[in-house]
Design an enzyme around this catalytic site. Structure first.
Site, short mmCIF file in Angstrom:
data_model
loop_
_atom_site.label_atom_id
_atom_site.label_comp_id
_atom_site.label_asym_id
_atom_site.label_seq_id
_atom_site.Cartn_x
_atom_site.Cartn_y
_atom_site.Cartn_z
N LYS A 184 4.05 23.86 39.16
CA LYS A 184 4.86 22.80 38.56
C LYS A 184 6.16 23.35 37.99
CE LYS A 184 6.35 20.46 34.94
NZ LYS A 184 6.88 20.95 33.66
N ASP A 202 3.98 16.65 37.27
CA ASP A 202 3.44 16.84 35.93
C ASP A 202 2.62 15.61 35.57
OD1 ASP A 202 5.10 14.72 35.06
OD2 ASP A 202 6.76 16.13 34.96
#
Length: 210
Positions: free
Chosen positions: A120, A138
């Site tokens: 991420k 996320d």
DNA sequence: ATCCCGAGGG
DNA sequence: CCCTCTGGAT
């Protein structure tokens, strides 16, 4: 959701936010990398609160090594996860100085090799810093994608891959930030604000109730 | 009690 | 797969 609906969805998000970008405050590449690392399980407001007094004299990985672990820990304490984040940040700075001439690398592999940097974070850095058409998944992106029906999946990686297929090409570059902003300001986790949502009629969940 | 721009370790 | 790290906001 049909291709035409996906197109319409992003046209509206784009209209609501013509120039989407991160809400983290930064000035140098290393500051962005550090801010994203600090943002894990924390709000951007919280990250900006602790970096504001720090960043004027913390612009490079060498600056962080000069500052030292103890001082950095104390400075970010109110963020949460502060011990782990501090340790990762210092170790990351050492590697950047030793192996990357103090620069922030531009590949997924090199970024994920840094302590505290996972998929991420690497995707955010590649997109925000270098303009790569990556989509970082996320908590917000995960929720918005699954709720709307834009792209469903049970893991962040599955949602990322579904989004890369579902997002119309012209919107790929900024899709990450549009979805983030939607999640943060409209499609809230506990009480989604469907009444002011610009894509309510395109959303699987929004049609049902809330 | 739950959530916040997760990652690493077991 | 699970657990832990962590404090502030809602």
């Amino acid at each position: 959701m049909t291709p035409a609906q996906r197109q319409q969805l992003f046209e509206r998000l784009a209209q609501a936010n013509p120039h989407p970008t991160t809400e983290l405050i930064w000035h140098t590449p290393f500051q962005l990398l550090l801010a994203v690392l600090l943002s894990a399980q924390s709000t951007d407001v919280g990250v900006n609160r602790v970096t504001a007094p720090l960043f004027p004299t913390l612009q490079t990985p060498q600056d962080l090594l000069t500052l030292g672990l103890a001082t950095f820990e104390e400075a970010i304490r109110t963020l949460g996860l502060y011990r782990t984040k501090s340790r990762h940040a210092i170790e990351m700075a050492k590697i950047l100085v030793d192996q990357h001439e103090g620069q922030v690398p531009e590949t997924q592999v090199e970024l994920e090799a840094l302590p505290g940097v996972g998929r991420k974070t690497a995707n955010v850095v590649l997109n925000t810093l270098y303009g790569h058409p990556t989509i970082a998944v996320d908590t917000h992106v995960f929720r918005v994608a699954n709720r709307t029906g834009l792209a469903r999946g049970t893991t962040p990686l599955a949602v990322e891959q579904a989004l890369l297929r579902a997002v119309p090409a012209p919107f790929l570059q900024h899709a990450h930030h549009w979805l983030i902003l939607q999640g943060r300001h409209i499609c809230l986790a506990r009480a989604p604000r469907c009444g002011i949502c610009p894509i309510q009629d395109l959303c699987d969940t929004g049609k049902i109730h809330v």
